[in-house]
Design a protein around this motif. Structure first.
Motif, PDB file in Angstrom:
ATOM      1  N   LEU A  11      18.047  -1.983  -5.290  1.00 16.68           N
ATOM      2  CA  LEU A  11      17.303  -3.108  -4.722  1.00 16.68           C
ATOM      3  C   LEU A  11      15.837  -2.728  -4.537  1.00 16.68           C
ATOM      4  CD1 LEU A  11      17.313  -5.939  -3.368  1.00 16.68           C
ATOM      5  CD2 LEU A  11      17.815  -4.768  -1.205  1.00 16.68           C
ATOM      6  N   LEU A  12      14.936  -3.472  -5.146  1.00 18.41           N
ATOM      7  CA  LEU A  12      13.493  -3.265  -5.018  1.00 18.41           C
ATOM      8  C   LEU A  12      12.955  -4.354  -4.103  1.00 18.41           C
ATOM      9  CD1 LEU A  12      10.976  -1.674  -6.017  1.00 18.41           C
ATOM     10  CD2 LEU A  12      10.739  -3.443  -7.779  1.00 18.41           C
ATOM     11  N   ARG A  13      12.536  -3.974  -2.898  1.00 18.28           N
ATOM     12  CA  ARG A  13      12.072  -4.935  -1.895  1.00 18.28           C
ATOM     13  C   ARG A  13      10.547  -4.981  -1.888  1.00 18.28           C
ATOM     14  NH1 ARG A  13      12.965  -4.529   3.296  1.00 18.28           N
ATOM     15  NH2 ARG A  13      13.531  -6.710   3.576  1.00 18.28           N
ATOM     16  N   ILE A  14      10.002  -6.175  -2.096  1.00 23.58           N
ATOM     17  CA  ILE A  14       8.556  -6.354  -2.162  1.00 23.58           C
ATOM     18  C   ILE A  14       8.115  -7.376  -1.131  1.00 23.58           C
ATOM     19  CG2 ILE A  14       6.620  -7.068  -3.615  1.00 23.58           C
ATOM     20  CD1 ILE A  14       8.176  -6.090  -6.015  1.00 23.58           C
ATOM     21  N   ASN A  15       7.161  -6.997  -0.293  1.00 24.95           N
ATOM     22  CA  ASN A  15       6.577  -7.895   0.697  1.00 24.95           C
ATOM     23  C   ASN A  15       5.343  -8.523   0.049  1.00 24.95           C
ATOM     24  OD1 ASN A  15       4.671  -8.633   2.950  1.00 24.95           O
ATOM     25  ND2 ASN A  15       6.433  -8.011   4.167  1.00 24.95           N
TER      26      ASN A  15
ATOM     27  N   GLU B 174      13.803  -8.214  -4.761  1.00 30.68           N
ATOM     28  CA  GLU B 174      13.808  -9.129  -3.625  1.00 30.68           C
ATOM     29  C   GLU B 174      12.369  -9.338  -3.150  1.00 30.68           C
ATOM     30  OE1 GLU B 174      15.221  -9.346   1.057  1.00 30.68           O
ATOM     31  OE2 GLU B 174      16.241  -7.985  -0.325  1.00 30.68           O
ATOM     32  N   LEU B 175      11.917 -10.600  -3.126  1.00 27.62           N
ATOM     33  CA  LEU B 175      10.576 -10.933  -2.663  1.00 27.62           C
ATOM     34  C   LEU B 175      10.661 -11.518  -1.260  1.00 27.62           C
ATOM     35  CD1 LEU B 175       8.984 -12.640  -5.788  1.00 27.62           C
ATOM     36  CD2 LEU B 175       8.660 -10.302  -4.991  1.00 27.62           C
ATOM     37  N   PHE B 176       9.920 -10.905  -0.338  1.00 28.22           N
ATOM     38  CA  PHE B 176       9.855 -11.397   1.033  1.00 28.22           C
ATOM     39  C   PHE B 176       8.469 -11.994   1.237  1.00 28.22           C
ATOM     40  CE2 PHE B 176       8.995 -11.026   5.550  1.00 28.22           C
ATOM     41  CZ  PHE B 176      10.187 -11.464   6.120  1.00 28.22           C
ATOM     42  N   SER B 177       8.399 -13.324   1.370  1.00 27.43           N
ATOM     43  CA  SER B 177       7.113 -13.997   1.524  1.00 27.43           C
ATOM     44  C   SER B 177       6.566 -13.773   2.923  1.00 27.43           C
ATOM     45  CB  SER B 177       7.263 -15.499   1.260  1.00 27.43           C
ATOM     46  OG  SER B 177       7.618 -15.732  -0.077  1.00 27.43           O
ATOM     47  N   ASP B 178       5.340 -13.265   2.988  1.00 31.69           N
ATOM     48  CA  ASP B 178       4.762 -12.885   4.274  1.00 31.69           C
ATOM     49  C   ASP B 178       3.245 -12.872   4.131  1.00 31.69           C
ATOM     50  OD1 ASP B 178       4.320 -11.949   6.806  1.00 31.69           O
ATOM     51  OD2 ASP B 178       5.369 -10.051   6.542  1.00 31.69           O
ATOM     52  N   GLU B 179       2.546 -13.562   5.012  1.00 31.04           N
ATOM     53  CA  GLU B 179       1.091 -13.621   4.931  1.00 31.04           C
ATOM     54  C   GLU B 179       0.402 -12.499   5.701  1.00 31.04           C
ATOM     55  OE1 GLU B 179      -0.276 -15.692   2.719  1.00 31.04           O
ATOM     56  OE2 GLU B 179       1.830 -16.079   2.367  1.00 31.04           O
TER      57      GLU B 179
ATOM     58  N   ASP C  30       9.514  -1.482  -0.538  1.00 30.40           N
ATOM     59  CA  ASP C  30       9.074  -0.515  -1.546  1.00 30.40           C
ATOM     60  C   ASP C  30       7.609  -0.707  -1.900  1.00 30.40           C
ATOM     61  OD1 ASP C  30      11.717   0.819  -2.339  1.00 30.40           O
ATOM     62  OD2 ASP C  30      12.205  -1.308  -2.548  1.00 30.40           O
ATOM     63  N   ALA C  31       7.133  -1.949  -1.807  1.00 27.24           N
ATOM     64  CA  ALA C  31       5.749  -2.240  -2.176  1.00 27.24           C
ATOM     65  C   ALA C  31       5.318  -3.542  -1.534  1.00 27.24           C
ATOM     66  CB  ALA C  31       5.614  -2.330  -3.703  1.00 27.24           C
ATOM     67  N   GLY C  32       4.018  -3.800  -1.570  1.00 24.40           N
ATOM     68  CA  GLY C  32       3.467  -5.045  -1.055  1.00 24.40           C
ATOM     69  C   GLY C  32       2.508  -5.640  -2.063  1.00 24.40           C
ATOM     70  N   ILE C  33       2.247  -6.940  -1.933  1.00 23.48           N
ATOM     71  CA  ILE C  33       1.287  -7.610  -2.809  1.00 23.48           C
ATOM     72  C   ILE C  33       0.393  -8.489  -1.942  1.00 23.48           C
ATOM     73  CG2 ILE C  33       0.961  -9.255  -4.688  1.00 23.48           C
ATOM     74  CD1 ILE C  33       3.664  -8.372  -5.782  1.00 23.48           C
ATOM     75  N   ARG C  34      -0.909  -8.299  -2.060  1.00 26.03           N
ATOM     76  CA  ARG C  34      -1.865  -9.059  -1.273  1.00 26.03           C
ATOM     77  C   ARG C  34      -3.119  -9.349  -2.096  1.00 26.03           C
ATOM     78  NH1 ARG C  34       1.925  -9.423   1.167  1.00 26.03           N
ATOM     79  NH2 ARG C  34       2.364  -9.343   3.400  1.00 26.03           N
ATOM     80  N   VAL C  35      -3.909 -10.307  -1.632  1.00 26.10           N
ATOM     81  CA  VAL C  35      -5.219 -10.569  -2.206  1.00 26.10           C
ATOM     82  C   VAL C  35      -6.175  -9.510  -1.668  1.00 26.10           C
ATOM     83  CG1 VAL C  35      -7.142 -12.175  -2.368  1.00 26.10           C
ATOM     84  CG2 VAL C  35      -4.785 -13.034  -2.374  1.00 26.10           C
ATOM     85  N   GLY C  36      -6.822  -8.785  -2.560  1.00 30.59           N
ATOM     86  CA  GLY C  36      -7.722  -7.720  -2.141  1.00 30.59           C
ATOM     87  C   GLY C  36      -7.061  -6.370  -2.292  1.00 30.59           C
TER      88      GLY C  36
ATOM     89  N   PHE D 210       1.523   0.452  -2.711  1.00 35.63           N
ATOM     90  CA  PHE D 210       2.734   1.178  -2.354  1.00 35.63           C
ATOM     91  C   PHE D 210       2.355   2.605  -1.967  1.00 35.63           C
ATOM     92  CE2 PHE D 210       1.974   1.019  -6.894  1.00 35.63           C
ATOM     93  CZ  PHE D 210       1.872   2.358  -7.230  1.00 35.63           C
ATOM     94  N   PRO D 211       3.245   3.307  -1.229  1.00 32.68           N
ATOM     95  CA  PRO D 211       2.966   4.716  -0.897  1.00 32.68           C
ATOM     96  C   PRO D 211       2.913   5.562  -2.157  1.00 32.68           C
ATOM     97  CG  PRO D 211       4.735   3.833   0.474  1.00 32.68           C
ATOM     98  CD  PRO D 211       4.488   2.824  -0.604  1.00 32.68           C
ATOM     99  N   ARG D 212       2.030   6.519  -2.192  1.00 31.28           N
ATOM    100  CA  ARG D 212       1.849   7.343  -3.389  1.00 31.28           C
ATOM    101  C   ARG D 212       3.153   7.977  -3.857  1.00 31.28           C
ATOM    102  NH1 ARG D 212      -2.813   8.807  -5.401  1.00 31.28           N
ATOM    103  NH2 ARG D 212      -3.847   8.166  -3.467  1.00 31.28           N
ATOM    104  N   ARG D 213       3.918   8.510  -2.923  1.00 29.92           N
ATOM    105  CA  ARG D 213       5.165   9.190  -3.292  1.00 29.92           C
ATOM    106  C   ARG D 213       6.212   8.218  -3.838  1.00 29.92           C
ATOM    107  NH1 ARG D 213       8.235   7.802   0.991  1.00 29.92           N
ATOM    108  NH2 ARG D 213       7.188   7.448   2.993  1.00 29.92           N
TER     109      ARG D 213
END
Length: 302
Positions: free
Chosen positions: A95-99, A126-131, A142-148, A276-279
């Motif tokens: 499971l790859l969880r992305i905020n 799995e995408l977790f929608s969060d502002e 595991d990772a996040g996606i944001r503007v900037g 995401f964290p480097r490691r």
């Protein structure tokens, strides 16, 4: 070390992450009673409650928050080591969880997830929608996606989209009835579709570029929404002026369903970034996602 607790820590983490016992049970393929028993055992061994329970909600206590802040990174490292060992066999799975900010799917992620489903069927995204700018490590993502470009300590950022602009738009019908604003001051005379900020509950002030400096303008209107697609739908219906990232309305503008206004004041946005964290990038499932994203970008899908 209380070794009897170790098998139950992942259960506690799942309850905290999912915000409930039933949701954790589904994630772990356990019965709700087994999840409750595991949490109760950990609480008894620690001598204090980790969760405040009501008939409607489950929330971490202060002790629970402190405990999760300690164990979540360690559990994450264990998961990563397991994924690395699996990767030795050449198989990305799990499971790859992305905020992710809500706009991530229409702006960038749809072609990536489509490609992942075809190339890595054993990886569940799995995408977790969060502002808000979440602590992805503490919250088990595991990772996040944001503007900037979010370069917090030990974080790596990868560009997902080119830079884009935030623009104002309206339907031809609205423009025909109310005219086309020419200056920022004229926004006060128009019905503007506002945004409610979920975290602060305040109203978002539209941002513009005025003579090389960014300015924020408070707008008013008959409708307030919490995300871009609702604003676009209302604008298409002729309700008023909308404000959103240009790629979200590009097709409607090209087709003539919407008209862009105040073009000269459009503010530049940095674009979307995966961070995401480097490691963590060594985990096969995240490595597969990163590689797939880069291939889709090279193919010009964004």
């Amino acid at each position: 070390m209380d070794r009897d607790l170790l098998p139950h820590l992942s259960v506690v983490a799942s309850v905290a992450r999912r915000g409930g016992f039933a949701a954790a049970a589904r994630e772990l393929s356990m019965s709700a009673s087994a999840v409750s028993h595991a949490v109760r055992l950990v609480e008894e061994r620690l001598g204090q409650p980790l969760f405040a329970r009501t008939t409607r909600s489950v929330a971490l206590t202060e002790a629970g928050k402190s405990f999760m802040a300690t164990i979540a990174p360690a559990l994450g490292e264990i998961d990563e080591q397991i994924e690395r060992l699996r990767g030795v066999k050449g198989r990305a799975s799990g499971l790859l969880r992305i905020n992710a900010a809500r706009v991530s799917l229409p702006l960038a992620l749809t072609p990536v997830i489509a490609a992942m489903a075809e190339r890595y069927p054993d990886v569940e995204v799995e995408l977790f929608s969060d502002e808000r700018l979440a602590d992805i490590v503490a919250e088990g993502f595991d990772a996040g996606i944001r503007v900037g470009e979010m370069l917090a300590q030990d974080m790596v950022a990868i560009r997902l989209t080119p830079p884009f602009k935030s623009v104002v738009f309206a339907s031809p019908d609205y423009i025909g009835r109310h005219g086309r604003p020419q200056t920022l001051d004229e926004l006060a005379k128009h019905n503007c579709i506002g945004y409610r900020l979920i975290r602060s509950s305040g109203l978002y002030r539209w941002e513009f570029n005025l003579d090389g400096r960014e300015v924020a303008v408070a707008v008013k209107g008959s409708a307030i929404v919490t995300e871009s697609h609702s604003a676009i739908e209302l604008a298409l219906a002729g309700v008023g002026l909308g404000y959103a990232f240009e790629p979200l309305v590009r097709a409607d503008i090209a087709a003539g369903r919407l008209v862009q206004v105040l073009d000269q004041f459009a503010v530049d946005e940095a674009g979307l970034f995966l961070y995401f964290p480097r490691r963590a990038s060594l985990a096969p499932k995240l490595r597969a996602f990163i590689d797939t994203t880069r291939e889709v970008m090279r193919a010009g899908a964004f």
